[in-house]
Scaffold this active site. Sequence first.
Site, short mmCIF file in Angstrom:
data_model
loop_
_atom_site.label_atom_id
_atom_site.label_comp_id
_atom_site.label_asym_id
_atom_site.label_seq_id
_atom_site.Cartn_x
_atom_site.Cartn_y
_atom_site.Cartn_z
N GLY A 7 -5.81 -6.38 7.22
CA GLY A 7 -5.93 -5.16 8.82
C GLY A 7 -4.67 -4.10 9.09
N ALA A 9 -3.43 -1.83 7.46
CA ALA A 9 -3.24 -0.15 8.14
C ALA A 9 -4.30 -0.56 9.43
N LEU A 33 -10.40 -0.32 5.83
CA LEU A 33 -10.86 1.02 6.00
C LEU A 33 -11.71 1.68 6.67
N ASP A 53 -13.55 -6.09 1.86
CA ASP A 53 -13.42 -6.72 2.63
C ASP A 53 -13.15 -8.07 3.09
N THR A 77 -12.93 -4.91 16.88
CA THR A 77 -11.73 -5.39 17.83
C THR A 77 -11.89 -4.34 19.38
N THR A 92 -17.42 -9.75 11.02
CA THR A 92 -15.16 -10.10 9.81
C THR A 92 -14.85 -11.47 10.71
N THR A 116 -6.78 -13.78 20.37
CA THR A 116 -6.89 -12.82 21.40
C THR A 116 -6.61 -13.48 22.96
N ASP A 117 -6.05 -13.21 23.97
CA ASP A 117 -6.00 -14.37 24.78
C ASP A 117 -7.84 -14.15 25.44
N GLU A 118 -8.89 -13.25 25.56
CA GLU A 118 -9.72 -13.05 25.76
C GLU A 118 -10.69 -14.74 25.80
N TYR A 141 -17.89 -9.07 21.55
CA TYR A 141 -16.61 -9.38 20.77
C TYR A 141 -14.89 -10.39 21.16
N LYS A 145 -14.08 -13.53 18.44
CA LYS A 145 -12.86 -14.14 17.91
C LYS A 145 -13.18 -15.78 18.23
N LEU A 181 -7.32 1.21 26.52
CA LEU A 181 -6.92 2.10 27.83
C LEU A 181 -5.75 3.07 27.70
N PRO A 196 -11.53 7.76 31.91
CA PRO A 196 -13.16 7.19 32.54
C PRO A 196 -12.22 5.67 33.13
P1 NAD Z 1 -7.48 -2.73 15.30
O1 NAD Z 1 -9.39 -2.42 15.55
O2 NAD Z 1 -6.56 -1.54 15.01
O3 NAD Z 1 -7.30 -2.82 13.33
C1 NAD Z 1 -8.62 -3.55 12.88
C2 NAD Z 1 -7.86 -3.17 11.41
O4 NAD Z 1 -8.82 -4.03 10.55
C3 NAD Z 1 -8.65 -1.65 10.80
O5 NAD Z 1 -7.47 -1.06 9.83
C4 NAD Z 1 -9.38 -2.54 10.42
O6 NAD Z 1 -9.72 -1.30 8.99
C5 NAD Z 1 -9.52 -3.82 9.74
N1 NAD Z 1 -10.84 -4.21 8.91
C6 NAD Z 1 -11.55 -4.24 9.78
N2 NAD Z 1 -12.87 -5.01 9.28
C7 NAD Z 1 -12.23 -6.01 8.28
C8 NAD Z 1 -12.98 -6.67 6.92
N3 NAD Z 1 -14.32 -6.58 7.01
N4 NAD Z 1 -11.92 -6.82 5.89
C9 NAD Z 1 -10.64 -5.73 5.81
N5 NAD Z 1 -10.01 -5.27 7.01
C10 NAD Z 1 -11.15 -4.66 8.47
O7 NAD Z 1 -7.07 -3.68 15.73
P2 NAD Z 1 -5.70 -4.13 16.23
O8 NAD Z 1 -5.56 -3.63 17.71
O9 NAD Z 1 -4.45 -3.54 15.58
O10 NAD Z 1 -6.06 -6.13 16.21
C11 NAD Z 1 -5.51 -6.36 14.79
C12 NAD Z 1 -5.62 -8.42 15.41
O11 NAD Z 1 -5.16 -8.39 17.07
C13 NAD Z 1 -7.43 -8.78 16.20
O12 NAD Z 1 -7.49 -9.84 15.15
C14 NAD Z 1 -7.05 -8.30 17.18
O13 NAD Z 1 -8.11 -9.35 17.70
C15 NAD Z 1 -6.04 -8.92 17.58
N6 NAD Z 1 -5.45 -9.08 18.79
C16 NAD Z 1 -5.55 -7.64 19.39
C17 NAD Z 1 -5.33 -7.35 21.12
C18 NAD Z 1 -4.88 -5.43 21.36
O14 NAD Z 1 -4.57 -5.81 22.09
N7 NAD Z 1 -5.30 -4.46 20.32
C19 NAD Z 1 -4.58 -8.27 21.75
C20 NAD Z 1 -4.98 -9.80 20.86
C21 NAD Z 1 -5.14 -9.82 18.98
P1 TYD Z 2 -9.61 -2.24 26.30
O1 TYD Z 2 -7.76 -1.24 26.27
O2 TYD Z 2 -10.73 -1.41 25.98
O3 TYD Z 2 -8.96 -4.23 26.38
P2 TYD Z 2 -10.12 -4.66 26.63
O4 TYD Z 2 -11.38 -5.09 27.18
O5 TYD Z 2 -9.98 -5.77 25.37
O6 TYD Z 2 -8.38 -5.96 27.62
O7 TYD Z 2 -9.34 -2.55 28.10
C1 TYD Z 2 -8.52 -2.88 28.89
C2 TYD Z 2 -8.72 -2.69 30.83
O8 TYD Z 2 -9.28 -1.00 30.62
C3 TYD Z 2 -10.21 -3.81 30.62
O9 TYD Z 2 -9.75 -3.86 32.13
C4 TYD Z 2 -11.23 -2.29 30.80
C5 TYD Z 2 -10.86 -0.62 31.19
N1 TYD Z 2 -11.27 0.57 31.03
C6 TYD Z 2 -11.37 1.29 32.01
O10 TYD Z 2 -10.88 1.60 33.02
N2 TYD Z 2 -11.66 2.64 30.67
C7 TYD Z 2 -12.06 2.61 29.70
O11 TYD Z 2 -12.17 3.71 29.12
C8 TYD Z 2 -11.23 1.80 28.42
C9 TYD Z 2 -11.53 1.34 27.32
C10 TYD Z 2 -10.93 0.47 29.38
#
Ligand code: NAD
Ligand code: TYD
Length: 329
Positions: A7, A9, A33, A53, A77, A92, A116-118, A141, A145, A181, A196
């Site tokens: 992941g 990229a 990708l 993958d 994600t 995945t 994730t904390d979720e 989601y 996770k 967001l 929104p």
């Molecule tokens: P992202 O959606 O930006 O990137 C995910 C990447 O994984 C992409 O490059 C995608 O092409 C690749 N991918 C998806 N399925 C795949 C597969 N089957 N095989 C190989 N590659 C694959 O995600 P992100 O926000 O960078 O999150 C990265 C990690 O961190 C995730 O595991 C997510 O659950 C975790 N995380 C994200 C957040 C956040 O707020 N973004 C917070 C806590 C944890």
């Molecule tokens: P998000 O970035 O999707 O992260 P997560 O749901 O994983 O916490 O959303 C962050 C917060 O913003 C969440 O409470 C949902 C809210 N949100 C909106 O109010 N409008 C939107 O269009 C999006 C994408 C999120």
Amino acid sequence: MRVLVTGGAGFIGSHFVRRLLASGHEPVVLDKLTYAGNPANLDGVEVKLVVGDIADPDAVASAGEGCESAVNFAAETHVDRSILGAREFAMTNVIGTQVMLEWARTTGARLVHVSTDEVYGDLEAGGRSREDDPLRPSSPYSATKAAGDLLVPAYARTYGVNASVTRGANTYGARQFPEKLIPLFVTNALDGLPLPVYGDGHQVREWLHAEDHSAAIELVLHEGAPGEIYNVGGEDHENLEVTHRILELTGADPSLVTHVEDRAGHDRRYAIDDAKLRALGWAPAHSFGERGLPDTVAWYSENRAWCDNVKSGDYRAYYEEQYSARLKA
Ligand code: NAD
Ligand code: TYD
């Protein structure tokens, strides 16, 4: 050390790859990708990118050849997309994680799984989730996770696999896909489009900069113990507070803020206790209000070509499905 970064990229992975290179390591990226994976996220970075993958054991074995460790960022994600359809999330986030663990088991490599904390589900006011708290995921989601995350201590205990888990808070920064967001609201504000807000907008998230998140993951890669889990916290802010700060920083018209139908099963508040990670020596370097958010807004406004590129094609269909009826209502 040669490190397989799955992941890499995507959003956080692309920050982590840069960090590994700066610390003198040799990352190898394995990425499917998907819509969220973008080779442009690695522009100017000298790294091998293998397209494949994580749910395919041969792809993992081949990309991981010669790697002493791996960090698994690869995942589906986005909560809203998981509500529209969860199959890819299960493939995945659950099967893919199990394949990564089998690879670590057979090669003896160290693995950090990025969760994730979720997975804790939401908390009412007061209290913070600790690593040994029960998991109560609310969305498809977070449920997938949680399933992947639970496999990690199970593999450590059953097979002695050298694997740890990080559970990070909501992450923000450059190169985040504009479905989440902050990048959605920043790019919409720059384009004069509605922001929104789901429901009343008083939901609380903890905001963690992608570089601080990457630093935490690198620390756990080197110092984390097998089978252990580490929370990575951020700064608590209500969604409406974040929205108004984005309006200030972009100079957009406050009338763009539009309250829309809430997300199904929407978690009200996340809050984690990250004392265990801080005891290893981690502390965040970015303050959300002072530098973190202003620098992030500046990145999106200076990289309009990146934004326009990812907001085309399939993104338009997703946006239409997710927001069109809500915004008309
Ligand atoms: P992202 O959606 O930006 O990137 C995910 C990447 O994984 C992409 O490059 C995608 O092409 C690749 N991918 C998806 N399925 C795949 C597969 N089957 N095989 C190989 N590659 C694959 O995600 P992100 O926000 O960078 O999150 C990265 C990690 O961190 C995730 O595991 C997510 O659950 C975790 N995380 C994200 C957040 C956040 O707020 N973004 C917070 C806590 C944890
Ligand atoms: P998000 O970035 O999707 O992260 P997560 O749901 O994983 O916490 O959303 C962050 C917060 O913003 C969440 O409470 C949902 C809210 N949100 C909106 O109010 N409008 C939107 O269009 C999006 C994408 C999120």
